[in-house]
Design an enzyme around this catalytic site. Structure first.
Site, PDB file in Angstrom:
ATOM      1  N   ASP A  66       0.831  -1.201   0.000  1.00 55.99           N
ATOM      2  CA  ASP A  66       0.000   0.000   0.000  1.00 55.99           C
ATOM      3  C   ASP A  66       0.867   1.253   0.000  1.00 55.99           C
ATOM      4  O   ASP A  66       0.427   2.335   0.340  1.00 55.99           O
ATOM      5  CB  ASP A  66      -0.944   0.015   1.213  1.00 55.99           C
ATOM      6  CG  ASP A  66      -0.194   0.047   2.536  1.00 55.99           C
ATOM      7  OD1 ASP A  66       1.046  -0.042   2.515  1.00 55.99           O
ATOM      8  OD2 ASP A  66      -0.860   0.166   3.588  1.00 55.99           O
ATOM      9  N   HIS A 262      24.032   8.556 -21.475  1.00 54.44           N
ATOM     10  CA  HIS A 262      22.996   8.404 -20.455  1.00 54.44           C
ATOM     11  C   HIS A 262      23.516   7.582 -19.280  1.00 54.44           C
ATOM     12  O   HIS A 262      22.847   6.693 -18.778  1.00 54.44           O
ATOM     13  CB  HIS A 262      21.739   7.771 -21.049  1.00 54.44           C
ATOM     14  CG  HIS A 262      20.997   8.699 -21.962  1.00 54.44           C
ATOM     15  ND1 HIS A 262      19.880   8.315 -22.677  1.00 54.44           N
ATOM     16  CD2 HIS A 262      21.199  10.003 -22.280  1.00 54.44           C
ATOM     17  CE1 HIS A 262      19.439   9.342 -23.403  1.00 54.44           C
ATOM     18  NE2 HIS A 262      20.222  10.366 -23.166  1.00 54.44           N
ATOM     19  N   ASP A 279      24.946  16.418 -15.735  1.00 56.15           N
ATOM     20  CA  ASP A 279      23.777  16.682 -16.584  1.00 56.15           C
ATOM     21  C   ASP A 279      22.563  16.411 -15.704  1.00 56.15           C
ATOM     22  O   ASP A 279      22.267  15.258 -15.372  1.00 56.15           O
ATOM     23  CB  ASP A 279      23.801  15.755 -17.804  1.00 56.15           C
ATOM     24  CG  ASP A 279      22.656  16.025 -18.786  1.00 56.15           C
ATOM     25  OD1 ASP A 279      21.648  16.631 -18.382  1.00 56.15           O
ATOM     26  OD2 ASP A 279      22.767  15.599 -19.958  1.00 56.15           O
ATOM     27  N   ASP A 290      17.074  21.601 -17.684  1.00 50.03           N
ATOM     28  CA  ASP A 290      17.993  20.596 -18.233  1.00 50.03           C
ATOM     29  C   ASP A 290      19.309  21.296 -18.537  1.00 50.03           C
ATOM     30  O   ASP A 290      19.412  22.034 -19.526  1.00 50.03           O
ATOM     31  CB  ASP A 290      17.387  19.974 -19.495  1.00 50.03           C
ATOM     32  CG  ASP A 290      18.260  18.869 -20.084  1.00 50.03           C
ATOM     33  OD1 ASP A 290      19.276  18.515 -19.470  1.00 50.03           O
ATOM     34  OD2 ASP A 290      17.905  18.358 -21.169  1.00 50.03           O
ATOM     35  N   HIS A 369      25.069  12.861 -30.983  1.00 51.74           N
ATOM     36  CA  HIS A 369      23.681  13.155 -30.621  1.00 51.74           C
ATOM     37  C   HIS A 369      23.217  14.460 -31.274  1.00 51.74           C
ATOM     38  O   HIS A 369      23.994  15.171 -31.924  1.00 51.74           O
ATOM     39  CB  HIS A 369      23.527  13.232 -29.097  1.00 51.74           C
ATOM     40  CG  HIS A 369      24.417  14.251 -28.438  1.00 51.74           C
ATOM     41  ND1 HIS A 369      24.172  15.603 -28.476  1.00 51.74           N
ATOM     42  CD2 HIS A 369      25.556  14.092 -27.717  1.00 51.74           C
ATOM     43  CE1 HIS A 369      25.104  16.243 -27.810  1.00 51.74           C
ATOM     44  NE2 HIS A 369      25.973  15.349 -27.340  1.00 51.74           N
ATOM     45  N   HIS A 373      16.962  19.907 -27.856  1.00 48.83           N
ATOM     46  CA  HIS A 373      15.566  19.480 -27.952  1.00 48.83           C
ATOM     47  C   HIS A 373      14.666  20.509 -27.304  1.00 48.83           C
ATOM     48  O   HIS A 373      15.121  21.394 -26.563  1.00 48.83           O
ATOM     49  CB  HIS A 373      15.385  18.118 -27.267  1.00 48.83           C
ATOM     50  CG  HIS A 373      15.952  18.076 -25.868  1.00 48.83           C
ATOM     51  ND1 HIS A 373      15.283  18.585 -24.771  1.00 48.83           N
ATOM     52  CD2 HIS A 373      17.134  17.599 -25.397  1.00 48.83           C
ATOM     53  CE1 HIS A 373      16.027  18.423 -23.686  1.00 48.83           C
ATOM     54  NE2 HIS A 373      17.155  17.836 -24.037  1.00 48.83           N
ATOM     55  N   HIS A 380      12.245  16.036 -22.764  1.00 52.01           N
ATOM     56  CA  HIS A 380      12.228  15.958 -24.230  1.00 52.01           C
ATOM     57  C   HIS A 380      10.780  16.250 -24.629  1.00 52.01           C
ATOM     58  O   HIS A 380       9.963  15.347 -24.772  1.00 52.01           O
ATOM     59  CB  HIS A 380      12.671  14.581 -24.727  1.00 52.01           C
ATOM     60  CG  HIS A 380      14.103  14.272 -24.397  1.00 52.01           C
ATOM     61  ND1 HIS A 380      14.565  12.986 -24.178  1.00 52.01           N
ATOM     62  CD2 HIS A 380      15.185  15.080 -24.241  1.00 52.01           C
ATOM     63  CE1 HIS A 380      15.858  13.024 -23.911  1.00 52.01           C
ATOM     64  NE2 HIS A 380      16.252  14.277 -23.943  1.00 52.01           N
ATOM     65  N   GLU A 415      23.084  21.932 -26.598  1.00 44.04           N
ATOM     66  CA  GLU A 415      23.979  21.022 -25.881  1.00 44.04           C
ATOM     67  C   GLU A 415      24.932  20.273 -26.802  1.00 44.04           C
ATOM     68  O   GLU A 415      24.900  19.036 -26.869  1.00 44.04           O
ATOM     69  CB  GLU A 415      23.167  20.039 -25.046  1.00 44.04           C
ATOM     70  CG  GLU A 415      22.037  19.324 -25.782  1.00 44.04           C
ATOM     71  CD  GLU A 415      21.328  18.309 -24.900  1.00 44.04           C
ATOM     72  OE1 GLU A 415      22.008  17.480 -24.265  1.00 44.04           O
ATOM     73  OE2 GLU A 415      20.088  18.356 -24.850  1.00 44.04           O
ATOM     74  N   TYR A 419      33.096  13.685 -27.631  1.00 37.99           N
ATOM     75  CA  TYR A 419      33.312  12.509 -26.798  1.00 37.99           C
ATOM     76  C   TYR A 419      34.321  11.590 -27.464  1.00 37.99           C
ATOM     77  O   TYR A 419      34.341  11.457 -28.691  1.00 37.99           O
ATOM     78  CB  TYR A 419      31.996  11.748 -26.597  1.00 37.99           C
ATOM     79  CG  TYR A 419      30.842  12.648 -26.233  1.00 37.99           C
ATOM     80  CD1 TYR A 419      30.514  12.909 -24.908  1.00 37.99           C
ATOM     81  CD2 TYR A 419      30.083  13.264 -27.243  1.00 37.99           C
ATOM     82  CE1 TYR A 419      29.463  13.762 -24.583  1.00 37.99           C
ATOM     83  CE2 TYR A 419      29.038  14.121 -26.923  1.00 37.99           C
ATOM     84  CZ  TYR A 419      28.738  14.364 -25.592  1.00 37.99           C
ATOM     85  OH  TYR A 419      27.701  15.214 -25.285  1.00 37.99           O
ATOM     86  N   ARG A 453      30.366  18.153 -22.544  1.00 35.96           N
ATOM     87  CA  ARG A 453      29.110  18.695 -23.055  1.00 35.96           C
ATOM     88  C   ARG A 453      28.784  19.961 -22.268  1.00 35.96           C
ATOM     89  O   ARG A 453      28.985  20.012 -21.051  1.00 35.96           O
ATOM     90  CB  ARG A 453      27.985  17.662 -22.915  1.00 35.96           C
ATOM     91  CG  ARG A 453      26.638  18.127 -23.432  1.00 35.96           C
ATOM     92  CD  ARG A 453      25.652  16.958 -23.610  1.00 35.96           C
ATOM     93  NE  ARG A 453      25.286  16.288 -22.366  1.00 35.96           N
ATOM     94  CZ  ARG A 453      25.746  15.093 -22.004  1.00 35.96           C
ATOM     95  NH1 ARG A 453      26.604  14.440 -22.784  1.00 35.96           N
ATOM     96  NH2 ARG A 453      25.367  14.528 -20.868  1.00 35.96           N
ATOM     97  N   GLU A 455      25.525  22.669 -21.834  1.00 37.39           N
ATOM     98  CA  GLU A 455      24.097  22.765 -22.171  1.00 37.39           C
ATOM     99  C   GLU A 455      23.422  23.891 -21.391  1.00 37.39           C
ATOM    100  O   GLU A 455      23.531  23.963 -20.170  1.00 37.39           O
ATOM    101  CB  GLU A 455      23.409  21.437 -21.856  1.00 37.39           C
ATOM    102  CG  GLU A 455      21.904  21.438 -22.088  1.00 37.39           C
ATOM    103  CD  GLU A 455      21.266  20.109 -21.719  1.00 37.39           C
ATOM    104  OE1 GLU A 455      20.149  19.831 -22.200  1.00 37.39           O
ATOM    105  OE2 GLU A 455      21.878  19.336 -20.939  1.00 37.39           O
TER     106      GLU A 455
END
Length: 488
Positions: A66, A262, A279, A290, A369, A373, A380, A415, A419, A453, A455
């Site tokens: 519960d 990721h 990130d 983001d 990538h 976005h 996203h 972003e 890499y 990166r 962003e």
């Protein structure tokens, strides 16, 4: 009793000064009822007669338990209602521009276990045109349906189940459409209203404060999950009860792990001389931030790190400088690839000409990538590919999450990254298509480097753009910030 700013009535809301960047941030009263604007935008785009009916998400419990999961409303439902409570329905009369909200009746004895508001109190909180208990749903929908004209329909989302649709008990003569509502909602959510922008500024302010605290505390020897815990605490501290949820799982990556896009294990140690990539983004009133930054563990970028950092920063700033209404985001991605190619070529990682590198998709080995976005109620966000626009099936750009023409009110992430991912580079170094363009000796010097990166969250304005992110990103600025923090 002390009252927090976000719990006050609209009349009590006051301006708040955010001193670190020296700008005045005003908490607009619309943040408490932003749906006045979002529903108006939806009604203006929903050029159909009839009823739009949405079912909110149910409360979820763990299996054989519960124990309730922390509730987060379906984004489309929240966009039109602002209601972050389970088991609700919304019925929008498209002909009369009237919004009916249906909420479950909570038994009186639940007051022992939870806060229970009366229907009148919920009416004052959410401001629907008409409020009902959900037990009245079938009756009210039936009355509204009987008043529909022959050219009217009932519009539901395509993920409404047959069981949920059956709860409406619609007359057999009523036509039901399962496609148009989703299309219109996605289009409606692309450009943010002024009230939504106010909320998103606050989301990004909270995230920015969290990033700066991580930057202050970051030291060699810390574990990735320690820095994740610091981020989580800071975002909650600065956002309060409206920022309990994260927009996605934080990526806290040390050294080589920063090349995994990721990465969420967050269990390694940050060593001296390595980079740390953070990130992360909280939600504020369900709207996402983001942000990504790459920081040197030692407080100073090494010459090797500066080479890559400067290229990525140049790409990042170039794109933001070009952002304004009428710009094609696909062109911006291609521009980011070109500037990246120029930087890697000048630094000796690549051979050939920029045009050859782009034509043979060599840059996608390092920058795999999309440029960015749309951002909103989902990290996203929806509406990235309007009808008739398809993905371009080329390396790198096929991962681009939106191919829209920029318009005022759009919020996008910018972003770019570089890499050194052995899963891509090792095969390429033995592939005749790519090896002639790659300087293997130089690339192997960076084999365990990871990635960088940078962003920001950027709003497209009527005349240009506005960055909602306020975290150091110039290399000298990052170093000065870290040095200042360590002196204290």
């Amino acid at each position: 009793m002390r009252v927090g700013i976000f719990d006050r009535t609209i009349a009590d809301l006051t301006a708040r000064l955010s001193t670190p960047q020296g700008f005045l941030y005003v908490m607009n009263p619309a943040t408490l009822d932003f749906t006045v604007e979002t529903r108006a935008r939806f009604f203006s785009l929903m050029n159909h007669k009839g009823l739009a009916i949405l079912k909110g998400l149910p409360e979820n419990c763990r299996i054989d338990s519960d124990r309730e999961e922390l509730f987060r409303q379906d984004s489309n439902f929240f966009y039109l209602t602002g209601v972050n409570e389970p088991d609700c329905w919304a019925v929008l009369d498209l002909t009369n521009k009237c919004y009916h909200l249906f909420m479950p009746r909570i038994p009186e004895d639940y007051k022992v276990w939870m806060t229970v508001l009366s229907l009148e109190e919920k009416n004052a909180r959410y401001h629907p045109d008409v409020i009902h208990y959900t037990e009245e749903l079938k009756t009210v929908v039936g009355e509204l349906a009987r008043g529909m004209t022959a050219d009217s329909k009932v519009f539901v989302l395509n993920y409404m189940t047959h069981e949920q649709e059956a709860e409406l008990a619609l007359p057999a003569t009523v036509a039901v459409d399962h496609a148009i509502l989703r299309e219109v909602l996605h289009e409606s959510r692309v450009c943010k209203t002024p009230a939504e922008i106010t909320i998103m500024r606050e989301a990004s302010r909270i995230a920015s404060e969290g990033f700066k605290e991580v930057l202050r505390q970051l030291r060699p020897g810390m574990k990735e999950y320690e820095l994740e815990a610091l981020w989580l605490a800071e975002s909650y501290k600065h956002g309060g009860p409206h920022a309990k949820l994260q927009a996605y799982n934080p990526i806290c990556a040390a050294g080589k792990m920063s090349a995994t896009l990721h990465y969420v294990d967050n269990n390694k140690v940050l060593n001296e001389g390595e980079l740390f990539l953070l990130d992360a983004g909280n939600e504020f009133r369900n709207y996402a931030a983001d942000i990504t930054r790459s920081f040197p563990a030692s407080g100073h970028f090494t010459p090797q790190q500066r080479v890559i950092y400067d290229i990525v920063l140049r790409v990042h700033k170039t794109i933001i400088e070009h952002m304004r209404p009428g710009v094609d985001w696909t062109d911006m991605h291609r521009l980011s690839m070109r500037v990246t190619a120029e930087g890697l070529l000048a630094a000796g990682f690549l051979k050939g000409t920029v045009d050859e590198l782009l034509a043979n998709h060599v840059v996608a080995l390092f920058y795999m990538h999309g440029l960015g976005h749309q951002l909103g109620l989902d990290v996203h966000d929806v509406g990235g590919y309007p009808k008739g626009v398809e993905r371009i099936q080329e390396p790198g750009i096929r991962s681009l999450r939106t191919r829209r023409i920029l318009a005022p009110g759009m919020v996008l992430t910018v972003e770019p990254g570089i890499y050194f991912k052995d899963a891509l580079l090792e095969p390429a170094l033995h592939d005749e298509k790519y090896k002639r363009f790659l300087n293997e000796e130089k690339i192997r010097e960076y084999w365990n480097f990871g990635g960088i990166r940078i962003e920001d969250d950027v709003l497209v304005t009527e005349t240009g753009h506005e960055s909602l992110t306020h975290v150091p990103k110039e290399a000298a600025e990052v170093e000065a910030f870290m040095l200042g923090a360590r002196r204290h």
